[in-house]
Design an enzyme around this catalytic site. Structure first.
Site, short mmCIF file in Angstrom:
data_model
loop_
_atom_site.label_atom_id
_atom_site.label_comp_id
_atom_site.label_asym_id
_atom_site.label_seq_id
_atom_site.Cartn_x
_atom_site.Cartn_y
_atom_site.Cartn_z
N PRO A 2 -82.70 45.16 -24.46
CA PRO A 2 -82.25 43.82 -24.84
C PRO A 2 -81.02 43.42 -24.03
O PRO A 2 -80.11 44.22 -23.85
CB PRO A 2 -81.92 43.95 -26.32
CG PRO A 2 -81.76 45.40 -26.57
CD PRO A 2 -82.60 46.12 -25.57
N GLU A 3 -81.01 42.19 -23.56
CA GLU A 3 -79.86 41.66 -22.83
C GLU A 3 -79.20 40.62 -23.72
O GLU A 3 -79.58 40.46 -24.87
CB GLU A 3 -80.34 41.07 -21.49
CG GLU A 3 -81.10 42.11 -20.66
CD GLU A 3 -81.65 41.58 -19.35
OE1 GLU A 3 -80.99 40.72 -18.74
OE2 GLU A 3 -82.73 42.02 -18.94
N HIS A 92 -88.36 57.61 -37.02
CA HIS A 92 -87.48 56.88 -36.09
C HIS A 92 -86.44 56.02 -36.79
O HIS A 92 -85.77 55.23 -36.15
CB HIS A 92 -88.27 56.02 -35.09
CG HIS A 92 -89.33 56.78 -34.35
ND1 HIS A 92 -89.04 57.91 -33.62
CD2 HIS A 92 -90.66 56.58 -34.24
CE1 HIS A 92 -90.16 58.38 -33.09
NE2 HIS A 92 -91.15 57.60 -33.45
N ARG A 111 -85.94 56.06 -29.11
CA ARG A 111 -85.32 56.88 -28.06
C ARG A 111 -83.96 57.44 -28.48
O ARG A 111 -83.38 58.21 -27.73
CB ARG A 111 -85.19 56.05 -26.78
CG ARG A 111 -86.43 55.21 -26.53
CD ARG A 111 -87.17 55.41 -25.28
NE ARG A 111 -86.48 55.74 -24.08
CZ ARG A 111 -86.71 55.14 -22.92
NH1 ARG A 111 -87.53 54.10 -22.86
NH2 ARG A 111 -86.12 55.55 -21.82
#
Ligand SMILES: [Zn+2]
Length: 272
Positions: A2-3, A92, A111
């Site tokens: 995400p930016e 997760h 991750r």
């Protein structure tokens, strides 16, 4: 990853769902996310805190609580979900924030690169990582002259734009799109760019991030915004992920190269 537009979209969608809520308790399942804090300390500090608001700087989310700020970075795939407190922890899920009204905010990250840090209110902006950030494109002082000063390295311009110390909030998607808009080849050496080229990059950065934010960001590949929000800017991409397709402006075939390890897309005719 995400930016700025995607993180801003997360902020805007989370805020009405959690603002004003009081944290009854917090459950940390993965200490790595909150390191270097201990699980015991992290859970104890957050207990009883009220969520006053959520701010954002660059790609960082700032949960402003009664006594502390919780600084969150989603990194590659971090996501928040709002759900009833009695929903079972899923695979997760690394941190659960449970509110007194029976709802909860869960942090998922396949991750495990996402981070959560506790900060004293007074230290948030004056200590790393926020103190090290460059200006955001929307900042009134972000302009060609600012960029010219910061782009004084022999790195490729694309690589320099990804450096959060130069510009806050830009990642791989928007760096490609900004350089297409500014008609600059991504491999050009940053320090050799003219003042005019820096002006174009500054203006394109503002325009593209504004437009992407208004459209809720881009939902591509691994990144989907949290809480069910899907961005629409992916339909506006001119070069990113368009390898082998014709440029919308000139018809040349969009190229893909690796630049400092990052997949980089550009038009060999429009960008020089
Ligand atoms: Zn072109």
């Amino acid at each position: 990853m995400p930016e700025l537009p995607e993180v801003e979209t997360v902020r805007r969608s989370l805020l009405p769902r959690v603002q004003g809520k009081t944290i009854e308790y917090v459950k940390v399942h993965t200490q790595k996310i909150i390191a270097p804090e201990t699980v015991e300390h992290f859970e104890a500090v957050l207990k009883g805190q009220n969520i006053d608001t959520i701010k954002r700087l660059g790609k960082h989310l700032l949960f402003c609580l009664s006594d502390v700020t919780l600084l969150v970075h989603l990194r590659m795939e971090g996501k928040f979900y709002i759900e009833p407190s009695d929903v079972q922890k899923r695979k997760h899920e690394h941190v659960g924030v449970y509110f007194t009204d029976g709802s909860s905010m869960r942090f998922h990250d396949v991750r495990k690169f996402g981070t959560m840090r506790l900060k004293e209110h007074g230290d948030v902006y004056t200590t790393p990582p926020l103190s090290l950030l460059g200006k955001e494109p929307a900042d009134p002082d972000f302009n060609g002259a600012y960029l010219k000063k910061r782009l004084n390295s022999i790195r490729a311009i694309k690589t320099a734009l990804l450096d959060q110390h130069v510009v806050a909030g830009i990642g791989n998607i928007y760096a490609d799109e900004i350089l297409f808009c500014a008609t600059i080849k991504p491999s050009r050496k940053a320090y050799r760019l003219s003042a005019r080229a820096c002006n174009r990059i500054a203006q394109c950065s503002k325009d593209i991030l504004d437009k992407a934010t208004a459209l809720g960001g881009s939902s591509i590949r691994t990144y989907l915004s949290s809480v069910g929000i899907t961005g629409k800017f992916q339909n506006q991409l001119n070069v990113h992920l368009r390898e082998g397709k014709p440029c919308y402006k000139c018809g040349s075939i969009i190229k893909k190269v690796k630049l400092n390890g990052r997949g980089t897309y550009y038009c060999p005719t429009c960008q020089t």
